[in-house]
Design a protein around this motif. Structure first.
Motif, PDB file in Angstrom:
ATOM      1  N   GLN A   1       0.829  -1.201   0.000  1.00 13.05           N
ATOM      2  CA  GLN A   1       0.000   0.000   0.000  1.00 13.05           C
ATOM      3  C   GLN A   1       0.865   1.254   0.000  1.00 13.05           C
ATOM      4  O   GLN A   1       0.593   2.208  -0.746  1.00 13.05           O
ATOM      5  N   ALA A   2       1.906   1.261   0.822  1.00 14.02           N
ATOM      6  CA  ALA A   2       2.823   2.403   0.856  1.00 14.02           C
ATOM      7  C   ALA A   2       3.496   2.588  -0.501  1.00 14.02           C
ATOM      8  O   ALA A   2       3.698   3.719  -0.954  1.00 14.02           O
TER       9      ALA A   2
ATOM     10  N   TYR B   1       0.871   4.154  -2.821  1.00 18.58           N
ATOM     11  CA  TYR B   1       0.641   5.557  -2.491  1.00 18.58           C
ATOM     12  C   TYR B   1       1.874   6.404  -2.817  1.00 18.58           C
ATOM     13  O   TYR B   1       1.749   7.520  -3.327  1.00 18.58           O
TER      14      TYR B   1
ATOM     15  N   LYS C   1      -1.100  10.589  -4.129  1.00 15.43           N
ATOM     16  CA  LYS C   1      -1.992  10.399  -2.982  1.00 15.43           C
ATOM     17  C   LYS C   1      -1.970  11.662  -2.126  1.00 15.43           C
ATOM     18  O   LYS C   1      -0.921  12.107  -1.660  1.00 15.43           O
ATOM     19  N   GLU C   2      -3.145  12.257  -1.951  1.00 15.73           N
ATOM     20  CA  GLU C   2      -3.244  13.432  -1.093  1.00 15.73           C
ATOM     21  C   GLU C   2      -3.049  13.011   0.357  1.00 15.73           C
ATOM     22  O   GLU C   2      -3.626  12.014   0.808  1.00 15.73           O
TER      23      GLU C   2
ATOM     24  N   SER D   1       6.005  11.087   0.622  1.00 15.88           N
ATOM     25  CA  SER D   1       6.291   9.672   0.384  1.00 15.88           C
ATOM     26  C   SER D   1       5.615   8.879   1.496  1.00 15.88           C
ATOM     27  O   SER D   1       5.283   9.432   2.551  1.00 15.88           O
ATOM     28  N   TYR D   2       5.441   7.574   1.264  1.00 19.00           N
ATOM     29  CA  TYR D   2       4.768   6.740   2.265  1.00 19.00           C
ATOM     30  C   TYR D   2       5.644   5.550   2.606  1.00 19.00           C
ATOM     31  O   TYR D   2       6.405   5.051   1.758  1.00 19.00           O
TER      32      TYR D   2
ATOM     33  N   TYR E   1       3.019   2.982  10.347  1.00 24.51           N
ATOM     34  CA  TYR E   1       2.775   3.367   8.957  1.00 24.51           C
ATOM     35  C   TYR E   1       2.793   4.890   8.930  1.00 24.51           C
ATOM     36  O   TYR E   1       2.100   5.536   9.723  1.00 24.51           O
TER      37      TYR E   1
ATOM     38  N   ALA F   1       3.727   8.890   6.687  1.00 29.66           N
ATOM     39  CA  ALA F   1       3.942   9.691   5.484  1.00 29.66           C
ATOM     40  C   ALA F   1       5.191  10.536   5.699  1.00 29.66           C
ATOM     41  O   ALA F   1       5.268  11.298   6.676  1.00 29.66           O
TER      42      ALA F   1
ATOM     43  N   ARG G   1       7.602   8.992  -5.197  1.00 29.17           N
ATOM     44  CA  ARG G   1       7.031   9.169  -6.529  1.00 29.17           C
ATOM     45  C   ARG G   1       8.093   9.629  -7.523  1.00 29.17           C
ATOM     46  O   ARG G   1       8.931  10.472  -7.177  1.00 29.17           O
TER      47      ARG G   1
END
Length: 211
Positions: free
Chosen positions: A56-57, A60, A65-66, A77-78, A95, A97, A160
């Motif tokens: 999931q990270a 995202y 991802k907002e 980043s996640y 978890y 951000a 990203r």
């Protein structure tokens, strides 16, 4: 004179004791087997859940991802952080951000959310299972956890638009440590009742696997 057959008089005391002993042994073996099975199942589910959160990270972090609805913040980043540095940190992972772009979780283990904080969720590890070790994987396939206590935390983030993992390791003093041949990280979970373990492995390429 009357005659009684053996079946009429039931069990003798020695026979009864032997029967109870055999039944106890069988029951003990079954319970131990069930405990081991349950522990393996819990460990497997834990590893699968951790890997899904890493996926999931990755999704995202490599996408758009907002950070929170209406925040207008799309640059974070996640990732996840696994630590053995603090008391009780081996029974949870976070978890988060990465909002400042340093590939590191900057908050504490209480996981305060909202405002300028980076933590999104504290995932508690249940049923007494704990993180046994955090290891650095050295090329090609060597697991390096030590000397004892040298690797105590890893932060995993995805930036990203890449799907590759950024891995930051910390030693027992809380300082960053690295190796030029590092290719991944492995987190090992252990059951308190048996020697059973499970693990999640994350490679710098973005590949994630469980065992």
């Amino acid at each position: 004179m009357s005659c009684h057959s053996r079946k009429d008089r039931g069990f003798t005391l020695p026979e009864f004791i032997v029967s109870i002993t055999i039944a106890t042994i069988i029951l003990t073996v079954l319970l131990l087997g069930q405990t081991k099975y349950n522990d393996r199942l819990v460990l497997r589910n834990l590893a699968d859940d951790a890997s899904l959160r890493i996926f999931q990270a990755q999704a995202y972090g490599s996408g758009v991802k907002e950070f929170s609805t209406g925040s207008g913040e799309f640059s974070a980043s996640y990732g996840l952080t696994f630590s053995l540095l603090g008391a009780g940190s081996n029974t949870a992972y976070l978890y988060f951000a990465d909002r400042d772009g340093d590939d590191i979780y900057d908050g504490d283990w209480t996981c305060v959310t909202g405002g300028t904080n980076e933590c999104l969720e504290r995932v508690n590890i249940l049923r007494g299972v704990f993180i046994e070790s955090v290891c650095m994987i050295i090329s090609p396939t060597t697991d390096d956890c030590g000397p004892p206590g040298s690797i105590r935390r890893v932060d995993i983030t995805f930036n990203r638009p890449n799907t590759e993992a950024q891995l930051i390791f910390f030693n027992s003093s809380g300082g960053q440590t690295t190796n030029p041949n590092m290719v991944g990280a492995k987190i090992v979970f252990r059951s308190p009742n048996t020697t059973a373990t499970s693990s999640v492995t994350i490679y710098t390429t973005g590949q994630i696997s469980t065992r």
